[in-house]
Write a protein that holds these residues in place. Structure first.
Motif, PDB file in Angstrom:
ATOM      1  N   LEU A  77       0.853  -1.181   0.000  1.00 26.54           N
ATOM      2  CA  LEU A  77       0.000   0.000   0.000  1.00 26.54           C
ATOM      3  C   LEU A  77       0.891   1.234   0.000  1.00 26.54           C
ATOM      4  O   LEU A  77       1.676   1.456   0.907  1.00 26.54           O
ATOM      5  CB  LEU A  77      -0.924   0.012   1.225  1.00 26.54           C
ATOM      6  N   GLY A  78       0.779   2.029  -1.034  1.00 25.35           N
ATOM      7  CA  GLY A  78       1.636   3.201  -1.187  1.00 25.35           C
ATOM      8  C   GLY A  78       2.797   2.950  -2.123  1.00 25.35           C
ATOM      9  O   GLY A  78       3.454   3.885  -2.565  1.00 25.35           O
ATOM     10  N   THR A  79       3.083   1.687  -2.407  1.00 25.97           N
ATOM     11  CA  THR A  79       4.150   1.373  -3.356  1.00 25.97           C
ATOM     12  C   THR A  79       3.562   0.751  -4.621  1.00 25.97           C
ATOM     13  O   THR A  79       3.588   1.354  -5.677  1.00 25.97           O
ATOM     14  CB  THR A  79       5.188   0.418  -2.725  1.00 25.97           C
ATOM     15  N   ARG A  80       3.021  -0.451  -4.516  1.00 24.94           N
ATOM     16  CA  ARG A  80       2.397  -1.099  -5.684  1.00 24.94           C
ATOM     17  C   ARG A  80       1.018  -0.500  -5.956  1.00 24.94           C
ATOM     18  O   ARG A  80       0.692  -0.166  -7.086  1.00 24.94           O
ATOM     19  CB  ARG A  80       2.280  -2.597  -5.451  1.00 24.94           C
ATOM     20  N   TYR A  81       0.195  -0.417  -4.916  1.00 25.62           N
ATOM     21  CA  TYR A  81      -1.125   0.207  -5.039  1.00 25.62           C
ATOM     22  C   TYR A  81      -0.985   1.630  -4.525  1.00 25.62           C
ATOM     23  O   TYR A  81      -0.654   1.851  -3.362  1.00 25.62           O
ATOM     24  CB  TYR A  81      -2.174  -0.586  -4.251  1.00 25.62           C
TER      25      TYR A  81
ATOM     26  N   THR B 151     -10.148   8.675  -5.188  1.00 24.84           N
ATOM     27  CA  THR B 151     -10.390   9.582  -4.067  1.00 24.84           C
ATOM     28  C   THR B 151      -9.122  10.135  -3.445  1.00 24.84           C
ATOM     29  O   THR B 151      -9.204  11.080  -2.669  1.00 24.84           O
ATOM     30  CB  THR B 151     -11.225   8.881  -2.977  1.00 24.84           C
ATOM     31  N   GLY B 152      -7.965   9.586  -3.766  1.00 28.68           N
ATOM     32  CA  GLY B 152      -6.727  10.145  -3.239  1.00 28.68           C
ATOM     33  C   GLY B 152      -5.588   9.159  -3.229  1.00 28.68           C
ATOM     34  O   GLY B 152      -5.785   7.957  -3.402  1.00 28.68           O
ATOM     35  N   PRO B 153      -4.381   9.677  -3.009  1.00 30.79           N
ATOM     36  CA  PRO B 153      -3.210   8.797  -2.967  1.00 30.79           C
ATOM     37  C   PRO B 153      -3.098   8.073  -1.636  1.00 30.79           C
ATOM     38  O   PRO B 153      -3.569   8.547  -0.607  1.00 30.79           O
ATOM     39  CB  PRO B 153      -2.037   9.762  -3.157  1.00 30.79           C
ATOM     40  N   ILE B 154      -2.466   6.908  -1.687  1.00 28.27           N
ATOM     41  CA  ILE B 154      -2.159   6.148  -0.474  1.00 28.27           C
ATOM     42  C   ILE B 154      -0.789   6.603  -0.012  1.00 28.27           C
ATOM     43  O   ILE B 154       0.164   6.606  -0.798  1.00 28.27           O
ATOM     44  CB  ILE B 154      -2.152   4.628  -0.751  1.00 28.27           C
TER      45      ILE B 154
END
Length: 91
Positions: free
Chosen positions: A12-16, A81-84
């Protein structure tokens, strides 16, 4: 995928990289947002069948749209809706 094998926090935050919604009903994670075909998966805690069911309903809608008009231009309804945020310790 998300109840029995949740997405690891390291992805989460890297791949997704983004949060979003499919058809304004199913919460999703999105990867490769800038690519030609973003990959989406249901968020952690959402049963996998919910996203598959939404895809089936949307597929039925597309088939109906093509029967009504030959030149229907239908796109997948993704709301970003926004970045992780990146995992702690990474920049």
């Amino acid at each position: 995928m998300s109840i029995f094998s949740p997405i690891p926090r390291s992805e989460l935050g890297t791949r997704y990289t983004h949060y979003g919604w499919f058809c304004l009903v199913v919460p999703i994670y999105i990867s490769e947002l800038e690519g030609e075909a973003p990959q989406i998966v249901e968020r952690n805690g959402v049963p996998e069948w919910v996203l598959h069911f939404a895809f089936c309903l949307f597929d039925a809608y597309i088939r109906l749209a093509y029967q009504v008009t030959d030149n229907a231009d239908v796109e997948y309804p993704l709301l970003v809706t926004g970045p992780i945020p990146s995992p702690a310790g990474e920049s």
